[in-house]
Scaffold this motif. Structure first.
Motif, PDB file in Angstrom:
ATOM      1  N   LEU A 150     -17.542   3.074 -15.387  1.00 56.09           N
ATOM      2  CA  LEU A 150     -18.310   2.346 -16.542  1.00 56.09           C
ATOM      3  C   LEU A 150     -17.047   1.420 -17.408  1.00 56.09           C
ATOM      4  O   LEU A 150     -16.676   2.349 -17.929  1.00 56.09           O
ATOM      5  CB  LEU A 150     -18.592   3.118 -17.342  1.00 56.09           C
ATOM      6  CG  LEU A 150     -19.668   2.191 -17.960  1.00 56.09           C
ATOM      7  CD1 LEU A 150     -20.910   1.714 -17.266  1.00 56.09           C
ATOM      8  CD2 LEU A 150     -20.836   3.248 -19.303  1.00 56.09           C
ATOM      9  N   VAL A 186     -29.440   1.585 -10.599  1.00 59.03           N
ATOM     10  CA  VAL A 186     -28.410   3.060 -11.612  1.00 59.03           C
ATOM     11  C   VAL A 186     -29.204   3.722 -12.069  1.00 59.03           C
ATOM     12  O   VAL A 186     -30.378   2.964 -13.001  1.00 59.03           O
ATOM     13  CB  VAL A 186     -27.654   2.454 -12.380  1.00 59.03           C
ATOM     14  CG1 VAL A 186     -26.743   3.227 -13.140  1.00 59.03           C
ATOM     15  CG2 VAL A 186     -27.097   1.651 -11.480  1.00 59.03           C
ATOM     16  N   ALA A 214     -18.102  -0.919 -22.109  1.00 58.42           N
ATOM     17  CA  ALA A 214     -19.851   0.944 -22.171  1.00 58.42           C
ATOM     18  C   ALA A 214     -20.094  -0.272 -23.676  1.00 58.42           C
ATOM     19  O   ALA A 214     -21.452   0.886 -23.646  1.00 58.42           O
ATOM     20  CB  ALA A 214     -19.287   1.877 -22.520  1.00 58.42           C
ATOM     21  N   LEU A 216     -28.444   1.532 -25.535  1.00 58.22           N
ATOM     22  CA  LEU A 216     -29.732   1.690 -23.959  1.00 58.22           C
ATOM     23  C   LEU A 216     -30.623   1.300 -23.846  1.00 58.22           C
ATOM     24  O   LEU A 216     -31.676   0.716 -22.715  1.00 58.22           O
ATOM     25  CB  LEU A 216     -28.244   3.218 -23.647  1.00 58.22           C
ATOM     26  CG  LEU A 216     -29.016   3.248 -21.960  1.00 58.22           C
ATOM     27  CD1 LEU A 216     -28.192   2.631 -21.725  1.00 58.22           C
ATOM     28  CD2 LEU A 216     -28.508   4.867 -21.820  1.00 58.22           C
ATOM     29  N   MET A 256     -21.568  -4.091 -19.806  1.00 61.64           N
ATOM     30  CA  MET A 256     -21.373  -2.998 -19.360  1.00 61.64           C
ATOM     31  C   MET A 256     -21.070  -3.406 -18.061  1.00 61.64           C
ATOM     32  O   MET A 256     -22.244  -4.013 -17.338  1.00 61.64           O
ATOM     33  CB  MET A 256     -22.410  -1.780 -20.158  1.00 61.64           C
ATOM     34  CG  MET A 256     -22.544  -1.088 -19.067  1.00 61.64           C
ATOM     35  SD  MET A 256     -24.514   0.631 -19.352  1.00 61.64           S
ATOM     36  CE  MET A 256     -24.402   0.331 -20.507  1.00 61.64           C
ATOM     37  N   PHE A 282     -25.146  -6.087 -17.658  1.00 56.06           N
ATOM     38  CA  PHE A 282     -24.707  -4.942 -17.044  1.00 56.06           C
ATOM     39  C   PHE A 282     -24.942  -5.791 -15.886  1.00 56.06           C
ATOM     40  O   PHE A 282     -25.392  -6.396 -14.956  1.00 56.06           O
ATOM     41  CB  PHE A 282     -26.169  -4.596 -17.256  1.00 56.06           C
ATOM     42  CG  PHE A 282     -26.136  -3.303 -16.696  1.00 56.06           C
ATOM     43  CD1 PHE A 282     -25.623  -1.836 -16.908  1.00 56.06           C
ATOM     44  CD2 PHE A 282     -27.725  -2.945 -15.154  1.00 56.06           C
ATOM     45  CE1 PHE A 282     -26.023  -0.834 -16.176  1.00 56.06           C
ATOM     46  CE2 PHE A 282     -27.552  -1.689 -14.391  1.00 56.06           C
ATOM     47  CZ  PHE A 282     -27.008  -1.018 -15.130  1.00 56.06           C
ATOM     48  N   LEU A 300     -25.691   6.581 -15.673  1.00 53.91           N
ATOM     49  CA  LEU A 300     -25.285   5.468 -17.190  1.00 53.91           C
ATOM     50  C   LEU A 300     -24.332   6.882 -18.373  1.00 53.91           C
ATOM     51  O   LEU A 300     -23.521   6.542 -18.910  1.00 53.91           O
ATOM     52  CB  LEU A 300     -26.085   4.814 -18.059  1.00 53.91           C
ATOM     53  CG  LEU A 300     -26.626   3.372 -16.602  1.00 53.91           C
ATOM     54  CD1 LEU A 300     -27.264   2.871 -17.838  1.00 53.91           C
ATOM     55  CD2 LEU A 300     -25.137   2.834 -16.834  1.00 53.91           C
ATOM     56  N   ILE A 322     -20.527  -1.263 -14.113  1.00 55.04           N
ATOM     57  CA  ILE A 322     -20.249  -0.153 -13.376  1.00 55.04           C
ATOM     58  C   ILE A 322     -18.895  -0.591 -12.000  1.00 55.04           C
ATOM     59  O   ILE A 322     -19.266  -1.670 -11.728  1.00 55.04           O
ATOM     60  CB  ILE A 322     -21.326   0.401 -12.388  1.00 55.04           C
ATOM     61  CG1 ILE A 322     -22.361   0.594 -13.836  1.00 55.04           C
ATOM     62  CG2 ILE A 322     -20.868   1.569 -11.661  1.00 55.04           C
ATOM     63  CD1 ILE A 322     -23.231   0.967 -13.538  1.00 55.04           C
TER      64      ILE A 322
END
Length: 103
Positions: free
Chosen positions: A14, A54, A17, A76, A1, A23, A59, A3
Motif C-alpha cells: 500500500l 479489494v 495510504a 476509510l 491510496m 484509490f 486494506l 496498491i
C-alpha cells in the motif's frame, strides 16, 4: 491510496495510504487478466484486467499501524461510503479499484 503490484511475485504493498481520493491498483507490464488474478489473490479478486475488488481486511492489513488510527479508519469508511453510492462495492463488501498498468 495505491496498491502496488511489483510483478515479481512480492506481496502487494500500500502506497500513499492517507490519500482516499485516488484509490487504484498499479500493476507492472502489459494488461494481463491471468497475471492480475494470480497477483491479487491475497487482497481480493480481479475482474478481468481492468479492476480488482479489494477486501477491507486486506486494506487494513496492508496499512499496518495506520489502520489503528481512528482518523484513518474514519477516512476509510468515508471512502467506502462513496464507493457504495457509486456501486463500486460488491456483495461481500470488497471495494472496486481501477488497475493502472505501467510498462
Amino acid at each position: 491510496m495505491q496498491i502496488i503490484l511489483s510483478g515479481t511475485g512480492d506481496a502487494p504493498e500500500l502506497a500513499d495510504a492517507d490519500n482516499f481520493k485516488d484509490f487504484r491498483v498499479v500493476a507492472q507490464g502489459a494488461p494481463d487478466a491471468a497475471a492480475l488474478a494470480a497477483a491479487t489473490t491475497e487482497i481480493g479478486r480481479s475482474d478481468g484486467a481492468e479492476h480488482v475488488f479489494v477486501t477491507v481486511p486486506a486494506l487494513s492489513r496492508m496499512a499496518g499501524a495506520r489502520a489503528e488510527d481512528a482518523t484513518w479508519r474514519a477516512d476509510l469508511e468515508g471512502m467506502l461510503d462513496v464507493a457504495q453510492k457509486h456501486g463500486w462495492v460488491d456483495a461481500q463488501g470488497a471495494v472496486r479499484a481501477h488497475v493502472e498498468w505501467r510498462p
